[in-house]
Write an enzyme that holds these catalytic residues in place. Structure first.
Site, mmCIF file in Angstrom:
data_model
loop_
_atom_site.group_PDB
_atom_site.id
_atom_site.type_symbol
_atom_site.label_atom_id
_atom_site.label_comp_id
_atom_site.label_asym_id
_atom_site.label_seq_id
_atom_site.Cartn_x
_atom_site.Cartn_y
_atom_site.Cartn_z
ATOM 1 N N GLU A 37 45.988 -39.556 -61.415
ATOM 2 C CA GLU A 37 45.667 -38.271 -61.547
ATOM 3 C C GLU A 37 47.203 -39.043 -62.788
ATOM 4 O O GLU A 37 47.379 -37.930 -63.908
ATOM 5 C CB GLU A 37 46.727 -37.386 -60.767
ATOM 6 C CG GLU A 37 45.470 -36.908 -60.231
ATOM 7 C CD GLU A 37 44.215 -36.498 -60.747
ATOM 8 O OE1 GLU A 37 44.633 -36.063 -61.631
ATOM 9 O OE2 GLU A 37 43.290 -36.461 -60.203
ATOM 10 N N TYR A 120 49.726 -28.699 -60.832
ATOM 11 C CA TYR A 120 48.174 -29.545 -60.529
ATOM 12 C C TYR A 120 48.400 -30.924 -59.804
ATOM 13 O O TYR A 120 47.540 -31.227 -58.840
ATOM 14 C CB TYR A 120 47.560 -30.217 -61.950
ATOM 15 C CG TYR A 120 46.748 -30.755 -62.532
ATOM 16 C CD1 TYR A 120 45.810 -29.825 -61.811
ATOM 17 C CD2 TYR A 120 46.831 -31.792 -62.398
ATOM 18 C CE1 TYR A 120 44.315 -30.896 -61.649
ATOM 19 C CE2 TYR A 120 45.214 -32.929 -62.231
ATOM 20 C CZ TYR A 120 44.168 -32.225 -62.010
ATOM 21 O OH TYR A 120 43.226 -32.928 -61.785
ATOM 22 N N ASP A 138 44.337 -27.823 -63.937
ATOM 23 C CA ASP A 138 44.899 -28.290 -65.509
ATOM 24 C C ASP A 138 43.838 -27.547 -66.421
ATOM 25 O O ASP A 138 43.216 -26.035 -66.135
ATOM 26 C CB ASP A 138 44.492 -29.675 -65.343
ATOM 27 C CG ASP A 138 42.236 -30.628 -64.800
ATOM 28 O OD1 ASP A 138 41.972 -29.434 -65.294
ATOM 29 O OD2 ASP A 138 42.641 -31.352 -65.242
#
Length: 340
Positions: A37, A120, A138
């Site tokens: 991520e 997020y 997001d």
């Protein structure tokens, strides 16, 4: 039923048939989700694929990342850009080792306390790695939301994001929260594309998407006007001595902080190393807020003396030890030719 209430079933059915095959999905440990991520922030999936396997093979655990020397960490990150992400990733690993013995907390609030981890990323880790019914919102998800509900408000506003997050929290299936969040990510990446070009005919939500039904999907989302980038003219020197190239480290704070570079400054700038000079072409690089327009010079140094803190690096050292930002990739050809 609202579009949100109708979304989970068709979306998950589509995802289970059409999901992208990504390496971090095959073993979604908290560490793998965190690394992927942070790599994916402001970076295309294709670019991350080239680096993720190498990075996790070199640093397979939280402990290995926490202990990694900075220059090696920067070299492993080279090519992904936004190097502050790598530093935040290491700070998060060090915090996990220091406060949790290398394990991950499962609560989203505790995850958000990790450096580089916002709402997020915390939602992604909690849902994908721990199976918690927590949204992960997001830019991709906000784009999907604007079209799904025909929302013409500015989607980057915090109040709008909070509304979208709350709506998703009401419908996220507790039996498959990670798949649901990843399905939204894939929908935004594969069909509900940016730039006014959604592939609505292929979308599992087309039957209840208000933007598609109303013919406004291609006009959404509404985004703030971009500020023009600042243009900087820079003079860059490729200084060589016996098949070695001069490098210097950038300041510890600011753009490309702490990375090695070919010496350059705002134009005009006189080379501090004596030697003959020939043109080495021009290159440009666009950062998020500034554009560098670089004029290069090849300098055949008169001696091996360098300013304090500068180093000489040959081909092997450049390949193994020094992380050079992609901003200087335009001069890679002449460097290859000159180092032989």
């Amino acid at each position: 039923m609202s579009p949100w209430e109708q979304l989970p079933g068709p979306l998950l059915a589509w995802y289970w048939q059409s999901a992208r095959r990504l390496p971090w999905r095959s073993d979604p440990t908290p560490y793998h989700v965190l690394v992927s991520e942070l790599m994916l922030q402001q970076t295309r999936v294709a670019a991350v694929l080239e680096h993720y396997q190498r990075f996790t093979q070199a640093l397979p655990t939280v402990e290995a990342l926490a202990q990694c020397p900075e220059d090696r960490l920067m070299k492993l990150w080279q090519g992904l850009g936004y190097y502050s992400r790598a530093r935040n990733l290491q700070k998060a690993a060090q915090m996990l080792v220091r406060e949790y013995g290398g394990a991950f907390p499962q609560e989203p609030q505790a995850l958000r306390a990790l450096p580089g981890v916002g709402e997020y990323t915390a939602g992604a880790i909690a849902s994908i790695a721990f199976g918690q019914a927590v949204p992960a919102v997001d830019g991709n998800v906000l784009r999907v939301a604007s079209r799904l509900t025909d929302d013409h408000r500015e989607m980057t506003k915090p109040a709008v994001k909070r509304e979208v997050t709350a709506a998703l929290a009401q419908v996220i299936p507790p039996e498959a929260p990670g798949d649901f969040n990843q399905a939204l990510m894939d929908l935004g990446a594969m069909l509900c594309l940016p730039g006014g070009a959604p592939l609505c005919a292929q979308c599992p939500a087309k039957g209840f998407c208000a933007g598609f039904q109303g013919g406004t999907a291609s006009q959404l989302p509404v985004l703030p006007a971009k500020k023009p980038r600042k243009i900087q003219e820079r003079t860059l020197y490729l200084i060589v001595w016996e098949n070695r190239l001069a490098l210097r480290r950038r300041p510890a704070k600011g753009l490309l902080a702490g990375l090695w570079e070919y010496p350059n400054e705002n134009s005009p700038w006189e080379c501090p190393v004596p030697g003959s000079r020939t043109p080495a072409g021009q290159a440009r690089h666009v950062f998020s807020h500034v554009e560098w327009r670089m004029t290069g010079w090849l300098v055949e140094a008169a001696s091996d003396e360098l300013p304090e803190g500068w180093v000489w690096a040959g081909r092997e050292e450049l390949a193994a030890d020094y992380a050079l930002p992609s901003a200087f990739r335009g001069f890679g050809g002449i460097v290859e030719e000159r180092l032989g």
